[in-house]
Design an enzyme around this catalytic site. Structure first.
Site, PDB file in Angstrom:
ATOM      1  N   TYR A  86       0.836  -1.199   0.000  1.00  0.00           N
ATOM      2  CA  TYR A  86       0.000   0.000   0.000  1.00  0.00           C
ATOM      3  C   TYR A  86       0.874   1.253   0.000  1.00  0.00           C
ATOM      4  O   TYR A  86       0.664   2.175  -0.786  1.00  0.00           O
ATOM      5  CB  TYR A  86      -0.937  -0.005   1.213  1.00  0.00           C
ATOM      6  CG  TYR A  86      -1.920   1.134   1.223  1.00  0.00           C
ATOM      7  CD1 TYR A  86      -3.135   1.031   0.575  1.00  0.00           C
ATOM      8  CD2 TYR A  86      -1.623   2.332   1.881  1.00  0.00           C
ATOM      9  CE1 TYR A  86      -4.048   2.087   0.572  1.00  0.00           C
ATOM     10  CE2 TYR A  86      -2.521   3.384   1.886  1.00  0.00           C
ATOM     11  CZ  TYR A  86      -3.727   3.261   1.234  1.00  0.00           C
ATOM     12  OH  TYR A  86      -4.616   4.307   1.231  1.00  0.00           O
ATOM     13  N   HIS A 111       1.354   4.155  -3.023  1.00  0.00           N
ATOM     14  CA  HIS A 111       1.079   5.566  -2.793  1.00  0.00           C
ATOM     15  C   HIS A 111       2.340   6.423  -2.908  1.00  0.00           C
ATOM     16  O   HIS A 111       2.250   7.592  -3.269  1.00  0.00           O
ATOM     17  CB  HIS A 111       0.383   5.764  -1.445  1.00  0.00           C
ATOM     18  CG  HIS A 111      -1.080   5.489  -1.530  1.00  0.00           C
ATOM     19  ND1 HIS A 111      -1.587   4.210  -1.582  1.00  0.00           N
ATOM     20  CD2 HIS A 111      -2.138   6.331  -1.603  1.00  0.00           C
ATOM     21  CE1 HIS A 111      -2.905   4.288  -1.689  1.00  0.00           C
ATOM     22  NE2 HIS A 111      -3.269   5.553  -1.700  1.00  0.00           N
ATOM     23  N   TYR A 131      -3.630  16.293   2.163  1.00  0.00           N
ATOM     24  CA  TYR A 131      -4.265  14.972   2.208  1.00  0.00           C
ATOM     25  C   TYR A 131      -3.272  13.986   2.803  1.00  0.00           C
ATOM     26  O   TYR A 131      -2.179  13.798   2.291  1.00  0.00           O
ATOM     27  CB  TYR A 131      -4.639  14.586   0.778  1.00  0.00           C
ATOM     28  CG  TYR A 131      -5.412  13.302   0.578  1.00  0.00           C
ATOM     29  CD1 TYR A 131      -5.833  12.502   1.625  1.00  0.00           C
ATOM     30  CD2 TYR A 131      -5.739  12.898  -0.703  1.00  0.00           C
ATOM     31  CE1 TYR A 131      -6.547  11.340   1.403  1.00  0.00           C
ATOM     32  CE2 TYR A 131      -6.456  11.731  -0.942  1.00  0.00           C
ATOM     33  CZ  TYR A 131      -6.855  10.965   0.115  1.00  0.00           C
ATOM     34  OH  TYR A 131      -7.557   9.804  -0.110  1.00  0.00           O
ATOM     35  N   TRP A 167      -7.466   3.644 -10.729  1.00  0.00           N
ATOM     36  CA  TRP A 167      -6.759   3.557  -9.445  1.00  0.00           C
ATOM     37  C   TRP A 167      -7.462   2.567  -8.526  1.00  0.00           C
ATOM     38  O   TRP A 167      -6.829   1.758  -7.873  1.00  0.00           O
ATOM     39  CB  TRP A 167      -6.663   4.945  -8.796  1.00  0.00           C
ATOM     40  CG  TRP A 167      -5.922   4.931  -7.495  1.00  0.00           C
ATOM     41  CD1 TRP A 167      -6.462   4.928  -6.240  1.00  0.00           C
ATOM     42  CD2 TRP A 167      -4.504   4.897  -7.296  1.00  0.00           C
ATOM     43  NE1 TRP A 167      -5.474   4.909  -5.284  1.00  0.00           N
ATOM     44  CE2 TRP A 167      -4.262   4.890  -5.908  1.00  0.00           C
ATOM     45  CE3 TRP A 167      -3.426   4.886  -8.165  1.00  0.00           C
ATOM     46  CZ2 TRP A 167      -2.981   4.869  -5.361  1.00  0.00           C
ATOM     47  CZ3 TRP A 167      -2.142   4.868  -7.634  1.00  0.00           C
ATOM     48  CH2 TRP A 167      -1.931   4.851  -6.252  1.00  0.00           C
ATOM     49  N   TRP A 168      -8.776   2.647  -8.488  1.00  0.00           N
ATOM     50  CA  TRP A 168      -9.523   1.703  -7.659  1.00  0.00           C
ATOM     51  C   TRP A 168      -9.251   0.262  -8.078  1.00  0.00           C
ATOM     52  O   TRP A 168      -9.039  -0.606  -7.235  1.00  0.00           O
ATOM     53  CB  TRP A 168     -11.019   1.973  -7.753  1.00  0.00           C
ATOM     54  CG  TRP A 168     -11.498   3.193  -7.022  1.00  0.00           C
ATOM     55  CD1 TRP A 168     -10.802   3.977  -6.130  1.00  0.00           C
ATOM     56  CD2 TRP A 168     -12.791   3.769  -7.128  1.00  0.00           C
ATOM     57  NE1 TRP A 168     -11.589   5.010  -5.683  1.00  0.00           N
ATOM     58  CE2 TRP A 168     -12.819   4.904  -6.281  1.00  0.00           C
ATOM     59  CE3 TRP A 168     -13.922   3.459  -7.861  1.00  0.00           C
ATOM     60  CZ2 TRP A 168     -13.948   5.703  -6.137  1.00  0.00           C
ATOM     61  CZ3 TRP A 168     -15.047   4.245  -7.721  1.00  0.00           C
ATOM     62  CH2 TRP A 168     -15.056   5.362  -6.859  1.00  0.00           C
TER      63      TRP A 168
END
Length: 104
Positions: free
Chosen positions: A18, A22, A41, A76-77
């Site tokens: 993960y 990112h 963010y 992206w999902w």
């Protein structure tokens, strides 16, 4: 400006993956978020539960979770679906969190 917070769930064993994904966020996704007015963010990980906690500031009309109709977010999902709990459309299961305190 609004602030939004939400939580998501990482599948066990995918913490490093993960973070790796990112760390290499797609430039076109980053631009979409910025153009939508999303900034400051951050995503945090509770390592005991694999729960992800996200918070963002929003100067536009919608937060990151509202951009799902765009092609780049859908891609992206799909890219992230193997390591997160997702809905049938590959969007992450995301639970909005109400703000109960803010110190400026």
């Amino acid at each position: 400006m609004k602030r939004a917070a939400f939580k998501m769930k990482l599948k066990p064993g995918y913490r490093e993956e993960y973070k790796k994904r990112h760390d290499a966020i797609w430039p076109e996704l980053k631009k979409l978020l910025q153009d939508a007015g999303i900034h400051d963010y951050s995503i945090f990980l509770d390592e005991e539960t694999d729960t992800l906690f996200a918070v963002q500031k929003i100067d536009g009309k919608a937060g990151s979770q509202d951009l799902g109709k765009t092609e780049i977010v859908q891609r992206w999902w799909a890219y992230m679906a193997d390591i997160m709990e997702t809905n049938p459309d590959n969007s992450p299961v995301s639970i909005a969190l109400p703000e109960v305190f803010y110190l400026d």
